[in-house]
Design a protein around this motif. Structure first.
Motif, PDB file in Angstrom:
ATOM      1  N   LYS A  17       0.847  -1.189   0.000  1.00 53.65           N
ATOM      2  CA  LYS A  17       0.000   0.000   0.000  1.00 53.65           C
ATOM      3  C   LYS A  17       0.884   1.241   0.000  1.00 53.65           C
ATOM      4  CE  LYS A  17      -4.239  -1.777   2.061  1.00 53.65           C
ATOM      5  NZ  LYS A  17      -5.285  -1.541   3.108  1.00 53.65           N
ATOM      6  N   PRO A  18       0.348   2.389  -0.453  1.00 53.15           N
ATOM      7  CA  PRO A  18       1.166   3.608  -0.475  1.00 53.15           C
ATOM      8  C   PRO A  18       1.644   3.991   0.928  1.00 53.15           C
ATOM      9  CG  PRO A  18      -0.824   3.885  -1.791  1.00 53.15           C
ATOM     10  CD  PRO A  18      -0.988   2.596  -1.048  1.00 53.15           C
ATOM     11  N   PHE A  19       2.873   4.431   1.002  1.00 54.74           N
ATOM     12  CA  PHE A  19       3.420   4.955   2.251  1.00 54.74           C
ATOM     13  C   PHE A  19       2.878   6.368   2.441  1.00 54.74           C
ATOM     14  CE2 PHE A  19       6.711   7.597   4.292  1.00 54.74           C
ATOM     15  CZ  PHE A  19       6.747   6.990   5.542  1.00 54.74           C
ATOM     16  N   GLY A  20       2.414   6.683   3.658  1.00 53.80           N
ATOM     17  CA  GLY A  20       1.779   7.970   3.864  1.00 53.80           C
ATOM     18  C   GLY A  20       2.322   8.739   5.058  1.00 53.80           C
ATOM     19  N   LYS A  21       2.206  10.069   4.967  1.00 53.75           N
ATOM     20  CA  LYS A  21       2.518  10.968   6.078  1.00 53.75           C
ATOM     21  C   LYS A  21       1.385  11.990   6.190  1.00 53.75           C
ATOM     22  CE  LYS A  21       6.669  12.041   4.449  1.00 53.75           C
ATOM     23  NZ  LYS A  21       8.026  12.625   4.291  1.00 53.75           N
ATOM     24  N   GLU A  22       0.978  12.255   7.420  1.00 48.46           N
ATOM     25  CA  GLU A  22      -0.003  13.304   7.662  1.00 48.46           C
ATOM     26  C   GLU A  22       0.506  14.167   8.804  1.00 48.46           C
ATOM     27  OE1 GLU A  22      -4.409  12.637   7.418  1.00 48.46           O
ATOM     28  OE2 GLU A  22      -4.285  13.153   9.556  1.00 48.46           O
ATOM     29  N   TYR A  23       0.336  15.496   8.679  1.00 43.99           N
ATOM     30  CA  TYR A  23       0.897  16.372   9.692  1.00 43.99           C
ATOM     31  C   TYR A  23       0.240  17.757   9.621  1.00 43.99           C
ATOM     32  CZ  TYR A  23       3.634  17.697   5.558  1.00 43.99           C
ATOM     33  OH  TYR A  23       4.019  18.074   4.297  1.00 43.99           O
ATOM     34  N   GLU A  24       0.437  18.489  10.712  1.00 41.47           N
ATOM     35  CA  GLU A  24       0.000  19.884  10.774  1.00 41.47           C
ATOM     36  C   GLU A  24       1.153  20.764  10.296  1.00 41.47           C
ATOM     37  OE1 GLU A  24      -1.126  20.649  14.770  1.00 41.47           O
ATOM     38  OE2 GLU A  24      -2.683  19.088  14.804  1.00 41.47           O
ATOM     39  N   LEU A  25       0.819  21.776   9.507  1.00 35.86           N
ATOM     40  CA  LEU A  25       1.830  22.706   9.005  1.00 35.86           C
ATOM     41  C   LEU A  25       1.428  24.124   9.389  1.00 35.86           C
ATOM     42  CD1 LEU A  25       4.457  22.861   7.227  1.00 35.86           C
ATOM     43  CD2 LEU A  25       2.954  23.397   5.311  1.00 35.86           C
ATOM     44  N   ASN A  26       2.389  24.891   9.901  1.00 31.07           N
ATOM     45  CA  ASN A  26       2.067  26.239  10.357  1.00 31.07           C
ATOM     46  C   ASN A  26       3.213  27.192  10.066  1.00 31.07           C
ATOM     47  OD1 ASN A  26       2.341  28.351  12.831  1.00 31.07           O
ATOM     48  ND2 ASN A  26       0.173  27.970  12.352  1.00 31.07           N
TER      49      ASN A  26
END
Length: 673
Positions: free
Chosen positions: A536-545
């Motif tokens: 499956k695709p490798f993923g990253k999720e994060y907050e950016l400010n």
């Protein structure tokens, strides 16, 4: 990898040539100690003032010896000036040489070296001691002589000479005129005898300063012992032959500089290679030795360190049968075996073709690329699957030579399986590799499948697509602060690179480094997905400010690509002599949606752009639009063609220049009056 060339009746003539080598040139180019005070006082190299070191003189000569069978003798002398601290690594010398289990070998002899320094107005010479010369076994056949020149510092001149005697006439030494540092004078000489014919292959773009050939006739004494009844008769005579003395010289050769998307600069540096093409002794029929892939394949399959390693692998049978038990389809069996080998074996990082003992490697659970992937091939066979070893030349090793079989042009082994009409190229060296995908280092043109009767070439492309998708939902405040949630998804080569980085650094360190996005931006609450689920695709999720001003402002300047803009053109040179190799197609897509602050409208928006290269080799689409209080950005880059010629460089360079310019354009938001 060549037929037996020397079991001929004529061989006894060669064996009786007492102490004869092919004649060289009259002058002695191998004289040591010709370092001058001017060499030692040199502080910069005028043609290239950035050079960390410069080769002052590099001379090699190959000749044929007939004192013990037929041998090649290679002599070399070189002088190198160290100009900067970064050039001190030139004092570390490695001399590769080859040995086979059948007794044929190469020997490195007469290694002598000196380091020269200028001290208190005088030249000081320091000798290389024998105890500073070490020998290291690289694999089953290749060995290395390693040494470090003594007393080397910035300003030193090092001088080294050595001789290699070789039983392998097919391996007439190649010669590199060009190096990563500039070369003042590089010269190679070969005395060709009439019995052996070699193809000459010239690489690179630098012209010869001297290219010469002259014919000399050599008459050598011979002695023949013949039995006449009960009397041993000694007969003396001579043999006369014409020797062609070749001389190639290049001078003022520039350093071979690294350039982006050039996997191995040695493929394009100025060098001369030789390939034995014909052997013909007096009154004998010629033997043609090049272009015979069938013989090459048969010899490999009979080699104790390669094909024979796959003949006795019953120690894998029990495990293989357990792995595939209960599985009905072949592909499921293949995947089970690949998973086991990846989990059981640890790759030691070495690129190899030959293996010494597969059972020992399996028991100690570690090995080179050849041992890991020959074990994979063997276990697939024990599981009832028709698997073949496949020779590969990695990107750092250079392009494979498809015109003629030369084992030295390969440095890696993978496994090849065909299931349901689909070819699967398998590598078990890396845990992060999805099934059916090759590591980036192996994406280098074609590989040779070693199978009866003559093998075949197969393109080195995996099944996995190379995709990168980044999307974000963000909000812009009247102070200029930007914040939101971004998600990144990777497949293929980008996913392998990301997963490998996590494994190498450790997840905690990786997340900490990723959160440090620079002085302007802050990443937080980073989450990874599908780190171990390779299919499956490798993923990253994060907050950016990004912080804004203390008070609202009338004009807001927004960089719509956030941290993902193409910040610079990788192709900086105006012209380029070498091709561009991306190895795999590029597919990058970015979708960003911004909620605009209340009371602000776009004053300036980047104009949409669609850029294409001829024959759809590459395409870039960029759209920025505002509607219903939102700003939407779409950026898409596709590079469909992976290999570009130097003639196409100008278009590609301009293509990236325009991407950089477009990504740098800002959105200007204005507060309504």
């Amino acid at each position: 990898m060549y037929p037996k060339l020397f079991k001929k009746q004529w061989l006894f003539l060669l064996l009786l040539l007492l102490g004869v080598t092919t004649p060289g040139f009259a002058d002695d180019p191998f004289k040591m100690g010709l370092v001058t005070p001017e060499d030692l006082k040199m502080t910069t190299y005028a043609p290239d003032t950035s050079a960390a070191a410069v080769v002052l003189y590099d001379m090699g000569e190959s000749s044929f010896m007939f004192t013990s069978g037929v041998q090649l003798q290679f002599k070399r002398i070189m002088r190198i000036k160290i100009l900067k601290k970064s050039g001190l690594n030139e004092a570390d010398i490695v001399i590769p040489f080859y040995k086979k289990g059948d007794g044929n070998k190469e020997e490195v002899l007469n290694v002598k070296g000196f380091t020269y320094n200028w001290e208190n107005g005088a030249m000081v010479k320091m000798k290389l001691e024998e105890k500073a010369i070490f020998e290291e076994k690289q694999d089953a056949n290749w060995h290395l002589k390693k040494l470090t020149m003594p007393g080397v510092r910035v300003g030193s001149v090092i001088e080294l000479t050595y001789t290699i005697k070789s039983d392998f006439l097919q391996f007439l030494r190649e010669w590199e005129f060009q190096r990563p540092i500039p070369v003042k004078w590089s010269e190679y000489r070969v005395g060709m005898v009439p019995f052996y014919e070699y193809k000459q292959v010239l690489h690179g773009f630098h012209p010869f300063h001297i290219k010469d050939a002259k014919v000399e006739r050599k008459t050598a004494a011979l002695v023949q012992n013949r039995q006449a009844h009960i009397v041993n008769v000694e007969e003396r005579g001579t043999i006369s032959m014409q020797v062609v003395q070749y001389r190639w010289v290049m001078k003022d050769v520039p350093a071979m500089a690294e350039e982006p998307y050039l996997p191995n600069m040695r493929d394009y540096m100025a060098k001369l290679e030789f390939e034995l093409s014909k052997v013909q002794y007096p009154d004998e029929q010629p033997i043609y030795t090049s272009g015979d892939w069938e013989s090459f394949t048969k010899e490999l399959l009979k080699d104790e360190s390669f094909g024979k390693q796959l003949d006795n692998t019953t120690f894998l049978a029990k495990t293989a049968h357990e792995l595939v038990a209960g599985k009905d389809d072949t592909l499921s069996k293949v995947k089970a075996v690949v998973t086991h080998v990846k989990e059981h074996m640890r790759w030691d990082g070495k690129h190899r073709i030959y293996a010494e003992n597969l059972r020992k490697s399996y028991d100690r659970r570690t090995g080179s690329s050849s041992e890991v992937n020959l074990l994979l091939t063997a276990m697939l066979r024990e599981a009832g699957i028709r698997a073949m070893p496949m020779l590969v030349s990695t990107r750092q090793h250079g392009k494979p030579l498809t015109s003629s079989p030369m084992i030295s042009k390969f440095d890696y082994v993978i496994s090849y399986v065909s299931v349901g009409g689909i070819n699967y190229l398998l590598d078990a060296t890396e845990a992060s590799l999805p099934f059916g995908m090759l590591p980036f280092r192996c994406l280098n043109d074609q590989g040779w499948v070693v199978q009866q009767p003559a093998g075949k070439w197969v393109p080195l492309m995996g099944l996995e697509k190379n995709l990168q998708v980044v999307s974000g939902q963000l909000k812009i405040k009247a102070t200029g602060e930007v914040s939101g949630i971004l998600s990144e998804s990777y497949q293929g080569v980008p996913a392998v690179s990301a997963r490998s980085a996590v494994k190498e650094k450790g997840e905690e360190t990786y997340l900490k480094e990723f959160a440090n996005a620079g002085t302007d931006w802050i990443r937080a609450a980073v989450k990874l997905s599908n780190l171990d689920n390779l299919q499956k695709p490798f993923g990253k999720e994060y907050e950016l400010n990004r912080a804004g001003e203390d008070q609202p402002v009338d004009l807001l300047y927004v960089s719509p690509m956030l941290t993902h803009a193409q910040g610079e053109n990788p192709f900086k040179l105006t012209t380029r002599q070498y091709p561009i190799d991306f190895a795999a197609p590029v597919d990058e897509t970015y979708f960003f949606t911004y909620q605009l602050p209340e009371g602000y409208v776009p004053e300036t928006l980047p104009a949409p752009a669609i850029l294409t290269l001829p024959r759809n080799a590459a395409k870039f689409t960029y759209v920025v639009q505002a509607q219903n209080g939102q700003l939407q950005i779409t950026s898409k880059l596709n590079i469909n063609k992976t290999f570009f010629t130097p003639e196409e460089y100008g278009n590609l360079r301009e293509f990236f220049s325009r991407i950089v310019a477009k990504h740098a354009e800002k959105v200007v938001l204005k507060k309504k009056s």
